[in-house]
Every structure is written in C-alpha cells, then in structure tokens.
Design a protein around this motif. Structure first.
Motif: not given
Length: 273
Positions: A213-239
């Motif tokens: 994100r700090r390189t600014g590459t993505e923002q320059a190409k696409r206007g904004a930096f995407p949100l990073v979503v971790w999809i994990t197995t259990t509520g406990e692991r997510a916590e």
C-alpha cells in the motif's frame, strides 16, 4: 497415451459447446473444483430444478472426462467436505492444450499443474472456490454486481519492496463490486485462512499488504487501495487474528476486516466503508 494430435484436438475443440469451454476455463482458473462448484457457477441458474441441473452438470463432466480433457483426484487427496458429492476435478494436459487452442493460443502450452498436490493445497484451493460461489450466488440474487474477479496468478501484484527488491503480493482473489443501487464501486483483496498457518505468518502477510500500500502503485492504477478481507474458519480464529492485527503497531487496522465465511456477503453488500 500422449494425448491427441493437434488435428484431432482441433476437431474435438469445434465439437464443444460454449458451456464445455467454460468448464475448462473455470478449471484452468481455479485448478481444482468439485462437481458442486461447477454446478453452482455454470448450471444452477439455467435450470429451475436442482435435480435436473445437477444431472445435466454430471453428464457434461462425464463427457469431458471421456474425452480425457478433465480428470478427478484420487479420493484421499480430495478428502474435502463431509461426503461431499466431491469428485474434485482438474484439467488434464490434453484439456490444457484444447483450451489454449480454443483461445487461439496454439496447442502446445506446457501443462501448468501441480503434479502431486498436497491435501492442504487442495483444501485451500477448494475453499477459495467456495468463496467465489458465495459471491456468485449473492450477485445473482441482486445484492451487488461483480465487476471484476481475478484468481491467482492474475490477481498477483508485483512491487518494489525494501532496498528495491522485487516482491510479489499474492492475494487469493481480487474483486471489484458495484453496489445494488449502482452508486458505489468497491475494491477488495480476499484471503482465505483455513487456520493451518501460524498467526505470525498471517500477520507477516498483513505486513506485506501494508508495504504494498505504501508504494502507492495500486492507488495510482486503480484510484484507491482495496480493503483486505481475511475469511477464516471460526469466530475464535477471527478474534485471535483481529487482536494480532490490533497489537501490531506497523499495521493500520482500518485496512483489514476479519470474518467467517457466512459474514462475507453482508460485508460485500455493505461496501468497503
């Protein structure tokens, strides 16, 4: 056998329907998919009745299998999901060549396939496909529209890291969606975590997103930096992962969301707030 000669391959290519080619394309993109995935992505909306749709799907797969274009993993590798109708399918080298021919890329591409995939690799690959199916079904239900969806390696992002070293960020999926009212476009990097990696490894990957994100590459190409979503197995692991991100001073909390699979479509519907 060595597979088909180019002439016979060409003849076979012309006999395939657009949907047959779509099966090969999806298997090329995802490497491994179950019958259930292929049904959901290609057959479900064409058939009002699930029984009919699944029968048609199985018939198409059986035919492609007879032509040696696709094959199934041995059960022990595909040990995925409780008694899932889980034949796990992949493209054969002949299937790869036919797909290339159908796309006009020539018929001699080397097969890009993992020779003896580990159970863990297959499980992760199929979990990524599960995510795609969830997104596809929610989009079909009108909750949002999918503008682009890139699988690996198309979604990879090369960048210059510390001291000018070439690095590659490797999300599991990159996605842009449009809100149901057509007003907003959102960008997402999706990471599927099956709870098999040590937390420090996962936090290290978060650090890589921060560096990119700090390189600014993505923002320059696409206007904004995407949100990073971790999809994990259990509520406990997510916590645990959430707490780890929070504790790591070099990470910006606002960049990450950590959820379980059943929370995915609500998050995407709500947009990258």
């Amino acid at each position: 056998g060595r597979g088909l000669g180019t002439t016979r391959l060409g003849t076979l290519a012309t006999s395939l329907s657009a949907r047959d080619i779509s099966v090969l394309e999806l298997l090329h993109e995802h490497r491994f998919l179950t019958t259930t995935h292929l049904y959901a992505l290609l057959f479900e909306e064409k058939h009002a009745n699930e029984g009919t749709g699944l029968r048609v799907c199985r018939r198409v797969l059986a035919r492609l299998h007879r032509h040696h274009l696709i094959d199934q993993l041995p059960r022990r590798v595909g040990g995925y999901g409780a008694g899932s109708s889980a034949g796990v399918w992949f493209l054969t080298p002949t299937g790869q060549r036919l797909r290339s021919l159908a796309r006009g890329d020539g018929a001699n591409l080397p097969p890009a396939r993992v020779r003896d995939p580990s159970t863990r690799f297959v499980a992760h690959t199929l979990a990524v496909a599960d995510v795609r199916v969830r997104l596809h079904q929610a989009a079909r239900a009108g909750r949002f529209a999918i503008r682009t969806l890139e699988t690996e390696p198309r979604c990879w992002r090369p960048y210059l890291g510390l001291h000018g070293v070439r690095e590659t960020l490797k999300p599991d999926l990159a996605l842009t969606t449009i809100s149901a009212d057509g007003q907003y476009e959102d960008a997402w990097f999706l990471e599927v975590d099956l709870g098999t990696e040590h937390l420090p490894t996962v936090l290290g990957k978060c650090g890589q997103y921060e560096t990119y994100r700090r390189t600014g590459t993505e923002q320059a190409k696409r206007g904004a930096f995407p949100l990073v979503v971790w999809i994990t197995t259990t509520g406990e692991r997510a916590e645990k992962l959430r707490a780890g991100i929070h504790r790591t001073r070099s990470l910006d909390n606002a960049l990450f969301r950590v959820i379980t699979p059943d929370q995915l479509t609500d998050l995407i519907t709500g947009g990258a707030e």
